[in-house]
Design an enzyme around this catalytic site. Structure first.
Site, PDB file in Angstrom:
ATOM      1  N   ASP A  71      56.445  45.454  42.270  1.00  0.00           N
ATOM      2  CA  ASP A  71      56.347  46.690  42.912  1.00  0.00           C
ATOM      3  C   ASP A  71      56.857  47.665  41.832  1.00  0.00           C
ATOM      4  O   ASP A  71      58.017  47.880  41.470  1.00  0.00           O
ATOM      5  CB  ASP A  71      57.374  46.544  44.000  1.00  0.00           C
ATOM      6  CG  ASP A  71      57.483  47.824  45.027  1.00  0.00           C
ATOM      7  OD1 ASP A  71      56.794  48.807  44.607  1.00  0.00           O
ATOM      8  OD2 ASP A  71      57.754  47.697  45.992  1.00  0.00           O
ATOM      9  N   HIS A  72      55.896  48.729  41.622  1.00  0.00           N
ATOM     10  CA  HIS A  72      56.261  49.630  40.706  1.00  0.00           C
ATOM     11  C   HIS A  72      57.236  50.648  41.083  1.00  0.00           C
ATOM     12  O   HIS A  72      57.595  51.906  40.416  1.00  0.00           O
ATOM     13  CB  HIS A  72      54.841  50.471  40.106  1.00  0.00           C
ATOM     14  CG  HIS A  72      54.806  50.762  38.758  1.00  0.00           C
ATOM     15  ND1 HIS A  72      55.936  50.703  37.864  1.00  0.00           N
ATOM     16  CD2 HIS A  72      53.678  51.152  37.994  1.00  0.00           C
ATOM     17  CE1 HIS A  72      55.690  51.380  36.810  1.00  0.00           C
ATOM     18  NE2 HIS A  72      54.237  51.478  36.666  1.00  0.00           N
ATOM     19  N   ARG A  73      57.571  50.836  42.482  1.00  0.00           N
ATOM     20  CA  ARG A  73      58.546  51.672  42.935  1.00  0.00           C
ATOM     21  C   ARG A  73      59.737  51.469  42.311  1.00  0.00           C
ATOM     22  O   ARG A  73      60.813  52.418  42.241  1.00  0.00           O
ATOM     23  CB  ARG A  73      58.708  51.560  44.504  1.00  0.00           C
ATOM     24  CG  ARG A  73      57.481  52.248  45.239  1.00  0.00           C
ATOM     25  CD  ARG A  73      57.539  52.061  46.428  1.00  0.00           C
ATOM     26  NE  ARG A  73      57.759  50.478  47.126  1.00  0.00           N
ATOM     27  CZ  ARG A  73      57.682  50.066  48.385  1.00  0.00           C
ATOM     28  NH1 ARG A  73      57.640  51.025  49.005  1.00  0.00           N
ATOM     29  NH2 ARG A  73      57.887  48.730  48.361  1.00  0.00           N
TER      30      ARG A  73
END
Length: 486
Positions: A456-458
């Site tokens: 998850d690139h968040r």
């Protein structure tokens, strides 16, 4: 004049409602009834199997008595809180049976006749180890069934003994002819394929129908060679062959099959869509020489400390991921959307994606970070065995933090896995193959695999994701790092 209400009859019949067997689930489908009206049940005895959006679960009855009524047939989706079975807890009183408590509840199962109040009870079967569920072992019980109208007064002891020998569990009452022996996953497969188990020839031990038997029954019958037609009287083309199949109807020569999406498959579809379109996925890949890991696996299989547990490459990969998470703990986290916070987990519940007849499920090993290698091996074996038997509980699939999916077992090199809902990373393991590889300056045949890490690139940037993937690869290339890095 005050009217007095007789509550003794109402107290005699107790109702069991569909419980919330998951975490806030609102409904469940009744897959199989294991009792029928007239059967004696005891507190804690499993009476049916239901499928929720997370797993198949067995439901035990919470009181003693005789089954009076089944409110829903198999295959029905029932809301949590609805009555599914009524039990006579005082069968010797002789009072009349009450009407169903819920006016909206469906009628009892049509094919099961209600017990006759005037009929004499059958002799009780010998107490001992009785079959509980096909494929689910045996348990101590003294179950007996009331005689029904038009039914024989008793089951001959010889017939009971023969049936007991067939089941391999000693003397037991003969199983009804209209209830073929098959495990729940096999029954589910037959249901999906539209196969009547009564028409399937069993080849399994003790007359149990296997998955292969169901597939054999579903296989199309080879067409016979066409009979030549005289030229002077040509046969017209059959009209039915050109007619389109009716949507939603199972037709023998249909060009397509429609399968309702419900239960576990429906939940999987919703979770994958939610994950793919909520968490911004990034996937990175690395190809690694795992020859030394394969040698370690072979040595561990001969180690007496690993006796009784299954040792395979997945075990070392799982341990490598746990070490990589210990070195990079920020990846073991979750995104809290309502509070706009990153929640870092100080424990690892390691999820293992498992393919089952009901669809893909992801049970997890609780607190895997604290386990030794033998403990992790035992937990992996138990997890896989339970999933294959269709007995994974909703609790076993809740609270995962990071997941491994082994696509290599299907001969696939790699993929771009979608995150399990609520998790930050998932590692896909490809097939391990013998390939030419540059080793110590020379091209040699080596055991090679490809790893893919989606995150998850968040909350996981490229640097963190790359470090974790590189650490896993480095450990698999040099397994001694399991010691030096731990």
């Amino acid at each position: 004049m005050t009217t007095m209400t007789d509550t003794s009859n109402a107290a005699r019949f107790r109702e069991f409602k569909m419980p919330d067997v998951g975490e806030g689930l609102t409904e469940a489908e009744i897959l199989k009834w294991y009792v029928q009206p007239g059967d004696t049940v005891t507190d804690g005895q499993v009476v049916c199997e239901v499928e929720t959006a997370k797993a198949a679960v067995e439901l035990p009855i919470p009181f003693d008595g005789v089954v009076h009524e089944l409110r829903f047939p198999e295959g029905t989706t029932v809301d949590v809180g609805q009555v599914i079975i009524a039990v006579d807890v005082d069968p010797g009183s002789g009072d009349a049976a009450p009407a169903p408590a819920e006016a909206a509840a469906p009628a009892p199962v049509a094919e099961v006749p209600a017990p006759a109040a005037a009929a004499e009870p059958e002799p009780e079967a010998p107490k001992g180890r009785q079959p509980v569920l096909v494929g689910y072992g045996v348990a101590e019980t003294s179950t007996k069934r009331r005689a029904r109208k038009g039914a024989a007064a008793s089951v001959p002891a010889a017939a009971a003994a023969i049936q007991g020998e067939m089941n391999g569990h000693g003397a037991a009452l003969a199983a009804p002819k209209d209830r073929p022996l098959a495990k729940p996953p096999v029954r589910k497969l037959a249901k999906d394929l539209g196969i009547d188990l009564a028409t399937v020839v069993p080849t399994g031990k003790d007359g149990i129908i296997t998955r292969e038997d169901v597939h054999a029954a579903a296989a199309p019958v080879p067409a016979q060679a066409p009979v030549p037609v005289p030229v002077q009287a040509p046969a017209p083309a059959p009209v039915a062959a050109e007619a389109p199949a009716v949507s939603g109807t199972t037709v023998a020569d249909a060009r397509e099959t429609r399968i309702p999406v419900k239960g576990v498959r429906k939940a999987i579809a919703q979770a994958m869509v939610g994950s793919a379109f909520t968490a911004p996925h990034v996937t990175e890949f690395v190809t690694v020489d795992v020859t030394r890991t394969m040698k370690l696996v072979a040595e561990l299989k001969e180690d007496k400390d690993m006796a009784g547990v299954r040792v395979n490459p997945l075990l070392i990969i799982a341990k490598a991921l746990l070490v990589a998470i210990r070195r990079n703990p920020e990846i073991n986290a979750a995104w809290d959307e309502p509070n706009q916070e990153i929640v870092q987990k100080h424990y690892v519940n390691l999820g293992i994606a498992a393919a089952t007849p009901r669809g893909l499920i992801v049970p997890n090993i609780k607190d895997a970070h604290d386990m030794t290698l033998p403990q992790l091996a035992a937990a992996l074996g138990e997890l896989v065995s339970t999933a294959r038997d269709g007995k994974t509980s909703p609790a076993a699939m809740a609270g995962g933090t990071v997941t491994i999916t082994n696509v290599g077992v299907f001969g696939v090199d790699t993929g771009t896995p979608i995150l399990n809902s609520g998790e930050s990373a998932i590692l896909a393991v490809g097939a391990i193959k013998l390939q030419p590889w540059v080793h110590k300056g020379k091209v040699k045949p080596r055991q090679v695999t490809t790893l893919a890490l989606s995150f998850d690139h968040r909350l996981v940037d490229g640097e963190l994701g790359s470090k974790v993937l590189a650490d896993v690869a480095a450990i698999l290339e040099q397994p001694k790092r399991l010691i030096t890095w731990a």
